[in-house]
Write an enzyme that holds these catalytic residues in place. Structure first.
Site, PDB file in Angstrom:
ATOM      1  CB  CYS A   1      18.164 -10.802  55.696  1.00  0.00           C
ATOM      2  SG  CYS A   1      17.860 -10.500  53.954  1.00  0.00           S
TER       3      CYS A   1
ATOM      4  CB  CYS B   1      11.926  -7.856  50.422  1.00  0.00           C
ATOM      5  SG  CYS B   1      11.853  -8.788  51.947  1.00  0.00           S
TER       6      CYS B   1
ATOM      7  CB  THR C   1      19.867  -9.634  49.623  1.00  0.00           C
ATOM      8  OG1 THR C   1      20.576  -8.579  50.267  1.00  0.00           O
ATOM      9  CG2 THR C   1      18.996 -10.336  50.642  1.00  0.00           C
TER      10      THR C   1
ATOM     11  CD  GLU D   1      23.420  -9.730  52.230  1.00  0.00           C
ATOM     12  OE1 GLU D   1      24.048 -10.287  53.155  1.00  0.00           O
ATOM     13  OE2 GLU D   1      22.237  -9.389  52.322  1.00  0.00           O
TER      14      GLU D   1
ATOM     15  CG  HIS E   1      14.961  -2.904  49.545  1.00  0.00           C
ATOM     16  ND1 HIS E   1      14.209  -4.055  49.604  1.00  0.00           N
ATOM     17  CD2 HIS E   1      16.149  -3.225  50.124  1.00  0.00           C
ATOM     18  CE1 HIS E   1      14.916  -5.029  50.175  1.00  0.00           C
ATOM     19  NE2 HIS E   1      16.095  -4.539  50.497  1.00  0.00           N
TER      20      HIS E   1
ATOM     21  CE1 TYR F   1      16.204  -3.281  53.640  1.00  0.00           C
ATOM     22  CE2 TYR F   1      17.722  -1.941  54.902  1.00  0.00           C
ATOM     23  CZ  TYR F   1      17.495  -2.874  53.920  1.00  0.00           C
ATOM     24  OH  TYR F   1      18.543  -3.398  53.228  1.00  0.00           O
TER      25      TYR F   1
ATOM     26  CB  CYS G   1      12.494  -7.152  57.060  1.00  0.00           C
ATOM     27  SG  CYS G   1      13.900  -6.079  56.771  1.00  0.00           S
TER      28      CYS G   1
ATOM     29  CD  GLU H   1      20.250  -6.049  54.443  1.00  0.00           C
ATOM     30  OE1 GLU H   1      19.586  -6.463  55.401  1.00  0.00           O
ATOM     31  OE2 GLU H   1      20.170  -6.504  53.302  1.00  0.00           O
TER      32      GLU H   1
END
Ligand code: SF4
Ligand code: FE
Length: 493
Positions: A98, A102, A189, A256, A291, A295, A298, A446
């Site tokens: 990650c 973003c 994050t 995180e 978001h 995904y 990413c 996640e």
């Protein structure tokens, strides 16, 4: 724009209050536990410096005309939305983790269009304030932690019904020059690698919840802001002297943190919503939508690395030609590209909001994320299947390096004739890292809970799915004459 090195230096100037395993971390930038996550984020700067990635990594600001990092951009077209997903896939491929930037980008876009519509409906002036702040972020090329999720306490109760009011971040005082807030944001994050936090409400609100309907920006080292860094499985391997092979991915990672706000003062020019509870839902829906689209980029990039690692493991195991292995790799590609197809589809179907900023197709973005709650688990299962049990039973790197044990490890961990044992161990540890180790935080759990847990997407799919229109289609084809029906269909709750 900042270079990669300038970004890292800029973080050194912040006086962040970060805690990990009961201790204050004085120098987060060089801390071995944190550094891999910083390297991942820094990749968003490094790639922007490379001419071959300019189109994906940069954009022209519609506010200033300046060239900016795409992570600071307000999407001006469906092509911008598509490019965002492609950029995220690229970063996933380069870091296998990650890369954290973003959430800020998704928050900018959600707040931009929501404040525009909120001002129009309520006569407030948040849009202009937000634009001013955003221009500063774009020109300084900052990293911003888009912070939505509150701790939430008792899930059966709303914000204002909690026994402890701090379970949702809220306004405790309104002053002439700003507001004072208390509470926390969980699972943040990249919080420790960010210059600023951009706070949003976590759910739709009623009038009774109005003190919880708050959106603002605050510097990471503002008085009253502190962070407790989250643990990850296998994380202490990073603290072992000389650790490399056993990390699986020694350079990159994610992180995180729990971010705490203890009576934090926020000046008016940084406040973008204060008690306008009617617009909390719109902001949440749009941020979550962006978001959920993210995904589809990413996780696909990380999936590319995992598929490559599984194929390499098959080579080192000596079975690249086995038909069931080939079939499993095909299945992994199919699943991974299904996620990408969803990310691209919700982007290509994006439309302009009243503010001019482009919003993804919300139904398709939610379908994208619903698939992300499932398919990476199957991709991970297939990778583990191909890798074999050795990925979790292998001796340590120290044993490979040991003068007497080393030759034994090399002999008995030998795979395909002529293949190097250390290389075999490296690829197996990479698969372990993504499926069970530090990167599994991002690739597995996640994927399930990030950007909202599966049930949140199902609620949105039910809202956006338009079953009534689909029934009408069926009635027409089946020639149903509803005047002959004498029954009540219960109204949808
Ligand atoms: Fe970006 Fe993916 Fe990390 Fe979210 S999980 S911040 S979309 S890399
Ligand atoms: Fe996330």
């Amino acid at each position: 724009m900042m270079t990669r090195d300038e970004y890292i230096e800029s973080l050194r100037k912040l006086d962040l209050k970060v805690y990990f395993m009961g201790e204050r971390i004085k120098n987060p930038v060089d801390h071995p536990m944190i550094r891999p996550s910083l390297n991942s984020l820094a990749m968003s700067y490094k790639l922007a410096e490379m001419p071959e990635h300019k189109e994906l990594m940069t954009a022209k600001s519609h506010l200033t005309g300046h060239t900016i990092n795409r992570f600071c951009h307000i999407h001006q077209s469906a092509q911008d939305l598509v490019n965002k997903v492609k950029m995220q896939r690229l970063l996933g491929q380069e870091t296998a983790s990650c890369f954290q930037r973003c959430v800020g980008m998704d928050a900018f876009n959600a707040i931009y269009s929501t404040t525009y519509e909120m001002d129009k409906a309520l006569g407030t002036d948040y849009f202009e304030r937000f634009k001013k702040w955003l221009i500063m972020v774009q020109d300084k090329d900052l990293v911003v932690d888009g912070a939505m999720t509150d701790p939430k306490g008792d899930r059966s109760k709303g914000p204002s019904d909690q026994a402890d009011p701090d379970m949702y971040l809220h306004v405790v005082e309104k002053r002439a020059d700003g507001i004072v807030v208390c509470g926390a944001k969980a699972h943040q994050t990249g919080a420790v690698n960010s210059h600023e936090h951009l706070i949003m409400p976590t759910c739709s609100m009623r009038e009774a919840d109005k003190d919880y309907a708050v959106c603002f920006a605050i510097q990471g080292d503002a008085p009253g802001v502190s962070m407790i860094y989250g643990r990850q499985s296998c994380d202490t391997r990073k603290m072992e002297a000389g650790a490399d092979i056993d990390l699986g991915n020694s350079q990159f990672g994610g992180h995180e943190a729990l971010v705490i706000f203890d009576h934090v003062f926020v000046p008016n020019e940084r406040v973008f919503m204060c008690q306008e509870y009617q617009f909390a839902g719109m902001l949440v829906e749009r941020f979550a939508g962006y978001h959920r689209q993210s995904y589809g980029g990413c996780k696909v990039g990380v999936g590319d690395v995992l598929i490559g690692a599984a194929a390499l493991a098959a080579d080192y195991n000596g079975v690249p030609k086995a038909s069931h292995i080939k079939d499993k790799l095909i299945e992994m590609i199919h699943l991974n590209e299904t996620l990408y197809a969803c990310g691209i589809a919700c982007s290509a179907e994006g439309k302009a909001t009243e503010s001019g900023a482009y919003l993804i197709d919300l139904l398709l973005a939610n379908v994208c994320k619903q698939n992300v709650t499932r398919l990476p688990y199957e991709i991970a299962r297939l990778a583990e299947d191909i890798a074999g049990g050795l990925m979790v039973t292998m001796p340590a790197e120290q044993d490979l390096r040991h003068p007497e044990l080393g030759p034994i490890v090399r002999k008995y961990l030998q795979g395909a004739t002529g293949a190097d044992t250390e290389n075999r161990m490296r690829v197996l540890r990479l698969i372990e890292n993504i499926t069970l180790g530090t990167a599994a935080v991002g690739y597995r759990t996640e994927s399930l809970h990030g950007a909202g847990s599966p049930q949140a997407q199902r609620i949105m799919i039910s809202r956006q799915g338009n079953i009534a229109a689909k029934k009408e289609l069926a009635r027409k084809i089946a020639k149903i004459d509803t005047s002959k029906d004498h029954f009540e269909v219960p109204a949808k709750k």
